[in-house]
Design an enzyme around this catalytic site. Structure first.
Site, PDB file in Angstrom:
ATOM      1  CB  CYS A 177      -0.913  -0.012   1.226  1.00  0.00           C
ATOM      2  SG  CYS A 177      -1.762   1.550   1.490  1.00  0.00           S
ATOM      3  CB  CYS A 227       1.072   1.130   4.337  1.00  0.00           C
ATOM      4  SG  CYS A 227      -0.538   0.733   5.061  1.00  0.00           S
ATOM      5  CG  ASP A 270      -2.940  14.926  -3.834  1.00  0.00           C
ATOM      6  OD1 ASP A 270      -3.880  14.207  -3.427  1.00  0.00           O
ATOM      7  OD2 ASP A 270      -2.421  14.801  -4.958  1.00  0.00           O
ATOM      8  CG  HIS A 318      -8.680  14.353  -1.383  1.00  0.00           C
ATOM      9  ND1 HIS A 318      -7.681  14.353  -2.333  1.00  0.00           N
ATOM     10  CD2 HIS A 318      -9.234  13.116  -1.433  1.00  0.00           C
ATOM     11  CE1 HIS A 318      -7.632  13.171  -2.936  1.00  0.00           C
ATOM     12  NE2 HIS A 318      -8.569  12.411  -2.408  1.00  0.00           N
ATOM     13  CG  HIS A 322      -6.918   9.127   0.755  1.00  0.00           C
ATOM     14  ND1 HIS A 322      -7.022   7.821   0.313  1.00  0.00           N
ATOM     15  CD2 HIS A 322      -7.250   9.901  -0.297  1.00  0.00           C
ATOM     16  CE1 HIS A 322      -7.399   7.820  -0.947  1.00  0.00           C
ATOM     17  NE2 HIS A 322      -7.561   9.065  -1.344  1.00  0.00           N
ATOM     18  CG  ASN A 341     -12.818  10.726  -3.885  1.00  0.00           C
ATOM     19  OD1 ASN A 341     -13.847  11.394  -3.886  1.00  0.00           O
ATOM     20  ND2 ASN A 341     -11.687  11.173  -4.380  1.00  0.00           N
ATOM     21  N   GLY A 401     -14.134   7.223  -7.262  1.00  0.00           N
ATOM     22  CA  GLY A 401     -12.836   7.770  -7.661  1.00  0.00           C
ATOM     23  C   GLY A 401     -11.713   7.473  -6.690  1.00  0.00           C
TER      24      GLY A 401
HETATM   25  P1  AMP Z   1      -8.158   9.307  -4.415  1.00  0.00           P
HETATM   26  O1  AMP Z   1      -8.342   9.452  -5.892  1.00  0.00           O
HETATM   27  O2  AMP Z   1      -9.249   9.915  -3.600  1.00  0.00           O
HETATM   28  O3  AMP Z   1      -7.852   7.878  -4.021  1.00  0.00           O
HETATM   29  O4  AMP Z   1      -6.863  10.173  -4.058  1.00  0.00           O
HETATM   30  C1  AMP Z   1      -5.581   9.677  -4.147  1.00  0.00           C
HETATM   31  C2  AMP Z   1      -4.678  10.878  -4.136  1.00  0.00           C
HETATM   32  O5  AMP Z   1      -3.384  10.447  -3.792  1.00  0.00           O
HETATM   33  C3  AMP Z   1      -4.570  11.597  -5.481  1.00  0.00           C
HETATM   34  O6  AMP Z   1      -5.020  12.953  -5.317  1.00  0.00           O
HETATM   35  C4  AMP Z   1      -3.083  11.527  -5.806  1.00  0.00           C
HETATM   36  O7  AMP Z   1      -2.600  12.703  -6.385  1.00  0.00           O
HETATM   37  C5  AMP Z   1      -2.469  11.281  -4.453  1.00  0.00           C
HETATM   38  N1  AMP Z   1      -1.197  10.578  -4.422  1.00  0.00           N
HETATM   39  C6  AMP Z   1      -0.899   9.395  -5.009  1.00  0.00           C
HETATM   40  N2  AMP Z   1       0.366   9.032  -4.717  1.00  0.00           N
HETATM   41  C7  AMP Z   1       0.865   9.999  -3.906  1.00  0.00           C
HETATM   42  C8  AMP Z   1       2.126  10.210  -3.258  1.00  0.00           C
HETATM   43  N3  AMP Z   1       3.144   9.336  -3.381  1.00  0.00           N
HETATM   44  N4  AMP Z   1       2.295  11.328  -2.520  1.00  0.00           N
HETATM   45  C9  AMP Z   1       1.281  12.224  -2.394  1.00  0.00           C
HETATM   46  N5  AMP Z   1       0.078  12.075  -2.973  1.00  0.00           N
HETATM   47  C10 AMP Z   1      -0.120  10.994  -3.731  1.00  0.00           C
HETATM   48 ZN    ZN Z   2      -2.243   1.344   3.658  1.00  0.00          ZN
END
Ligand code: AMP
Ligand code: ZN
Length: 116
Positions: free
Chosen positions: A4, A7, A30, A104, A102, A89, A95
């Site tokens: 993950c 994680c 993000d 946002h 998490h 989400n 999405g």
């Molecule tokens: P979701 O689409 O709600 O699952 O959001 C996942 C978010 O994680 C997206 O906005 C990505 O830009 C962000 N994301 C993915 N990988 C990373 C990372 N390594 N560091 C920071 N943000 C990330």
């Molecule tokens: Zn995790």
């Protein structure tokens, strides 16, 4: 969870731009911000999604820790008194692309009255 991505960020195996950390909660910027402030707030413990957390006591505790940390995170990113949007989400059709719960935290510009 071994594979993950969040994680791995919690364990420090992948770099992140940390904004806040305590025993239970991590907040980091993000990678693809949609607003001047776009921070992800995650429980350090892995839960696949919000519904899974609501279903048991440890998940509910983890949610409480996130909400307890929220005012301090809002202050640290400079949004105190300015307003923000907190989005989760839940599930692929909503999405959710990273299956570690998490939130946002979005702000720093006028967000408008509508979510979409
Ligand atoms: P979701 O689409 O709600 O699952 O959001 C996942 C978010 O994680 C997206 O906005 C990505 O830009 C962000 N994301 C993915 N990988 C990373 C990372 N390594 N560091 C920071 N943000 C990330
Ligand atoms: Zn995790």
């Amino acid at each position: 969870m071994d594979d993950c991505i969040f994680c791995k960020i919690v364990r420090g195996e992948i770099p992140s731009s940390k904004v806040y950390e305590d025993e239970h909660v991590l907040a980091f910027k993000d990678l693809h911000p949609v607003s001047p402030v776009h921070v992800l707030i995650v429980p350090k413990r892995h839960f696949d999604n919000l519904c899974e957390m609501s279903g048991d006591e440890e998940g509910l505790d983890a949610l409480r820790f996130i909400y307890q940390a929220l005012p301090e995170i809002v202050r640290l990113v400079g949004l105190q008194g300015k307003g923000f949007r907190l989005i989760n989400n839940c599930g692929a059709s909503a999405g959710q692309s990273v299956m570690h719960t998490h939130f946002h935290l979005i702000g720093g510009r006028p967000l408008g009255a509508k979510i979409l």
